[in-house]
Design a protein around this motif. Structure first.
Motif, PDB file in Angstrom:
ATOM      1  N   LEU A  98       6.000 -11.059   1.046  1.00  0.00           N
ATOM      2  CA  LEU A  98       6.078 -11.232   2.218  1.00  0.00           C
ATOM      3  C   LEU A  98       5.221 -12.588   2.482  1.00  0.00           C
ATOM      4  O   LEU A  98       3.906 -12.572   2.433  1.00  0.00           O
ATOM      5  N   LYS A  99       5.809 -13.537   3.543  1.00  0.00           N
ATOM      6  CA  LYS A  99       4.967 -14.613   3.770  1.00  0.00           C
ATOM      7  C   LYS A  99       5.304 -14.875   5.058  1.00  0.00           C
ATOM      8  O   LYS A  99       6.407 -14.838   5.789  1.00  0.00           O
ATOM      9  N   ALA A 100       4.280 -15.410   6.105  1.00  0.00           N
ATOM     10  CA  ALA A 100       4.469 -15.704   7.225  1.00  0.00           C
ATOM     11  C   ALA A 100       3.308 -16.770   7.619  1.00  0.00           C
ATOM     12  O   ALA A 100       1.999 -16.657   7.204  1.00  0.00           O
ATOM     13  N   PRO A 101       3.606 -17.756   8.373  1.00  0.00           N
ATOM     14  CA  PRO A 101       2.287 -18.995   8.505  1.00  0.00           C
ATOM     15  C   PRO A 101       1.103 -18.283   9.228  1.00  0.00           C
ATOM     16  O   PRO A 101      -0.045 -18.651   9.129  1.00  0.00           O
ATOM     17  N   LEU A 102       1.222 -17.190  10.210  1.00  0.00           N
ATOM     18  CA  LEU A 102       0.180 -16.582  10.915  1.00  0.00           C
ATOM     19  C   LEU A 102      -0.257 -15.154  10.295  1.00  0.00           C
ATOM     20  O   LEU A 102      -1.421 -14.561  10.723  1.00  0.00           O
ATOM     21  N   GLY A 103       0.351 -14.965   9.254  1.00  0.00           N
ATOM     22  CA  GLY A 103      -0.186 -13.829   8.448  1.00  0.00           C
ATOM     23  C   GLY A 103       0.791 -12.706   8.276  1.00  0.00           C
ATOM     24  O   GLY A 103       1.555 -12.630   9.263  1.00  0.00           O
ATOM     25  N   VAL A 104       0.580 -11.754   7.535  1.00  0.00           N
ATOM     26  CA  VAL A 104       1.069 -10.476   7.299  1.00  0.00           C
ATOM     27  C   VAL A 104      -0.011  -9.347   7.459  1.00  0.00           C
ATOM     28  O   VAL A 104      -0.915  -9.285   6.842  1.00  0.00           O
ATOM     29  N   TRP A 105       0.157  -8.741   8.606  1.00  0.00           N
ATOM     30  CA  TRP A 105      -0.881  -7.812   9.040  1.00  0.00           C
ATOM     31  C   TRP A 105      -0.137  -6.298   8.986  1.00  0.00           C
ATOM     32  O   TRP A 105       0.839  -5.930   9.606  1.00  0.00           O
ATOM     33  N   VAL A 106      -0.990  -5.261   8.385  1.00  0.00           N
ATOM     34  CA  VAL A 106      -0.471  -3.957   8.313  1.00  0.00           C
ATOM     35  C   VAL A 106      -1.623  -2.919   8.594  1.00  0.00           C
ATOM     36  O   VAL A 106      -2.826  -3.167   8.756  1.00  0.00           O
ATOM     37  N   VAL A 107      -1.140  -1.836   9.488  1.00  0.00           N
ATOM     38  CA  VAL A 107      -1.864  -0.719   9.854  1.00  0.00           C
ATOM     39  C   VAL A 107      -1.750   0.467   9.067  1.00  0.00           C
ATOM     40  O   VAL A 107      -0.502   0.422   8.872  1.00  0.00           O
ATOM     41  N   GLU A 116       0.482  10.804  -2.810  1.00  0.00           N
ATOM     42  CA  GLU A 116       0.046  11.485  -4.093  1.00  0.00           C
ATOM     43  C   GLU A 116      -0.611  10.164  -4.869  1.00  0.00           C
ATOM     44  O   GLU A 116      -0.833  10.652  -6.036  1.00  0.00           O
ATOM     45  N   MET A 117      -0.183   9.205  -4.738  1.00  0.00           N
ATOM     46  CA  MET A 117      -0.874   7.961  -5.418  1.00  0.00           C
ATOM     47  C   MET A 117      -2.252   8.265  -5.923  1.00  0.00           C
ATOM     48  O   MET A 117      -2.997   8.431  -4.942  1.00  0.00           O
ATOM     49  N   LYS A 118      -2.548   7.816  -7.174  1.00  0.00           N
ATOM     50  CA  LYS A 118      -4.054   7.914  -7.433  1.00  0.00           C
ATOM     51  C   LYS A 118      -4.678   6.689  -7.230  1.00  0.00           C
ATOM     52  O   LYS A 118      -4.552   5.556  -7.996  1.00  0.00           O
ATOM     53  N   THR A 119      -5.398   6.340  -5.930  1.00  0.00           N
ATOM     54  CA  THR A 119      -6.169   5.277  -5.890  1.00  0.00           C
ATOM     55  C   THR A 119      -7.508   6.036  -5.203  1.00  0.00           C
ATOM     56  O   THR A 119      -7.583   6.891  -4.848  1.00  0.00           O
ATOM     57  N   GLN A 120      -8.448   5.129  -5.050  1.00  0.00           N
ATOM     58  CA  GLN A 120      -9.787   5.519  -4.482  1.00  0.00           C
ATOM     59  C   GLN A 120      -9.643   5.665  -2.934  1.00  0.00           C
ATOM     60  O   GLN A 120      -9.274   4.845  -2.446  1.00  0.00           O
ATOM     61  N   GLY A 121     -10.345   6.671  -2.515  1.00  0.00           N
ATOM     62  CA  GLY A 121     -10.365   6.878  -0.985  1.00  0.00           C
ATOM     63  C   GLY A 121      -9.211   7.449  -0.490  1.00  0.00           C
ATOM     64  O   GLY A 121      -8.161   7.754  -1.172  1.00  0.00           O
ATOM     65  N   ASP A 122      -9.328   7.967   0.791  1.00  0.00           N
ATOM     66  CA  ASP A 122      -8.315   8.834   1.438  1.00  0.00           C
ATOM     67  C   ASP A 122      -7.219   8.106   1.635  1.00  0.00           C
ATOM     68  O   ASP A 122      -6.121   8.514   1.770  1.00  0.00           O
ATOM     69  N   PRO A 126      -5.551   0.497   0.851  1.00  0.00           N
ATOM     70  CA  PRO A 126      -6.282  -0.811   0.189  1.00  0.00           C
ATOM     71  C   PRO A 126      -6.330  -0.760  -1.185  1.00  0.00           C
ATOM     72  O   PRO A 126      -6.340  -1.836  -1.750  1.00  0.00           O
ATOM     73  N   GLY A 127      -6.288   0.390  -1.891  1.00  0.00           N
ATOM     74  CA  GLY A 127      -5.985   0.125  -3.398  1.00  0.00           C
ATOM     75  C   GLY A 127      -4.833  -0.297  -3.695  1.00  0.00           C
ATOM     76  O   GLY A 127      -4.783  -1.145  -4.700  1.00  0.00           O
ATOM     77  N   VAL A 128      -3.767   0.000  -3.016  1.00  0.00           N
ATOM     78  CA  VAL A 128      -2.273  -0.403  -3.380  1.00  0.00           C
ATOM     79  C   VAL A 128      -2.249  -1.840  -3.019  1.00  0.00           C
ATOM     80  O   VAL A 128      -1.748  -2.719  -4.018  1.00  0.00           O
ATOM     81  N   LEU A 129      -2.874  -2.422  -2.083  1.00  0.00           N
ATOM     82  CA  LEU A 129      -2.688  -3.708  -1.597  1.00  0.00           C
ATOM     83  C   LEU A 129      -3.794  -4.826  -2.303  1.00  0.00           C
ATOM     84  O   LEU A 129      -4.002  -6.104  -1.930  1.00  0.00           O
ATOM     85  N   ASP A 130      -4.835  -4.169  -3.009  1.00  0.00           N
ATOM     86  CA  ASP A 130      -6.038  -4.976  -3.535  1.00  0.00           C
ATOM     87  C   ASP A 130      -5.317  -6.031  -4.447  1.00  0.00           C
ATOM     88  O   ASP A 130      -4.427  -5.944  -5.199  1.00  0.00           O
ATOM     89  N   GLY A 131      -5.925  -7.358  -4.059  1.00  0.00           N
ATOM     90  CA  GLY A 131      -5.520  -8.222  -4.949  1.00  0.00           C
ATOM     91  C   GLY A 131      -4.531  -9.111  -4.084  1.00  0.00           C
ATOM     92  O   GLY A 131      -4.006 -10.270  -4.491  1.00  0.00           O
TER      93      GLY A 131
END
Length: 266
Positions: A98-107, A116-122, A126-131
């Protein structure tokens, strides 16, 4: 017996349509709005409720192709990107494109907490999108996008901790705001008159809608909102996106998956 066989045949055809045809039949809706103070038009692409599964769907590729062809200035994703058993690999592969000049923003949405994915925090996002430097998560936070245009992204109404005071704290007094939220009942955090356009998802438009009756079921947090436009008060409108993925059942009937495009004109 003839009537029974006729009803059985009709029911089978309806099920095949709902489970294999409409579920993949993407609709792109386009909406044009005037926005005072902009220096140039801005095209916003709104996606919601992707509900990624372990295996890539054909629809995922259709969505990516549609996004590329639409050439948006800004992409916003209003929650439930994850599902109960999403694959981090498939999610990251999709978002990395995903690319856009003004950004890709997620809530975040409720399933971004409940997955049930194993990442840190509730909140698993953030863990999935890290990096992934092209994706920015907004959680009770505001960011400037253009002159007289700010985004305010709120945490999920159901599983998160929405904070109206924190989310609005940096917004200039004269700014026009697009609010991003998942469950439509979260509009209570956007009572500020600077909020001109609110974008939500969560309802899936009802997912299964019967003629003359409407949706069979709506998830908690939907309130009185189902799909499309709602005038909340003078100067503030809400749009509820039907979303891409599905919950409870992998079927859609009279409720096609949706990408919404908003063209803001100066």
């Amino acid at each position: 017996m003839r009537v029974f066989l006729s009803l059985l045949g009709t029911g089978t055809l309806v099920f095949i349509y709902a489970a294999f045809i409409e579920i993949e039949w993407l609709e792109i809706t386009t909406h044009r709005l005037a926005w005072d103070g902009l220096q140039q038009p801005i095209k916003i692409l709104h996606v919601s409720d992707l509900h990624f599964r372990k295996v890539e769907r054909r629809l995922d590729r259709t969505i990516l192709a549609a996004m590329a062809s639409l050439k948006p200035d800004l992409i916003v994703i209003t929650g439930d990107s994850l599902d109960k058993r999403s694959s981090a690999t498939s999610v990251r592969d999709f978002f990395s494109q995903l690319k856009a000049p003004l950004g890709v923003w997620v809530v975040p949405g409720n399933w971004d907490y409940w997955s049930e994915m194993k990442t840190q925090g509730d909140n698993r996002l953030p863990g999935v999108l890290d990096g992934l430097s092209n994706i920015k998560l907004l959680q009770n936070e505001a960011v400037p996008i253009a002159e007289n245009l700010w985004l305010v992204g709120m945490d999920d109404e159901i599983a998160g901790q929405p904070d109206q005071a924190k989310g609005w704290s940096k917004v200039p007094s004269a700014a026009g705001v697009i609010g991003l939220l998942h469950a439509p009942e979260g509009v209570r955090h956007f009572t500020d008159p600077r909020a001109r356009l609110l974008l939500a998802g969560h309802t899936h438009g009802g997912q299964v809608r019967l003629p003359f009756f409407g949706p069979l079921w709506l998830p908690p947090g939907s309130g009185s909102f189902v799909q499309g436009w709602y005038d909340l008060r003078q100067g503030t409108r809400l749009y509820v996106n039907r979303g891409i993925g599905n919950s409870l059942w992998d079927i859609r009937f009279l409720c096609r998956p949706e990408i919404a495009v908003f063209e803001l004109d100066p």
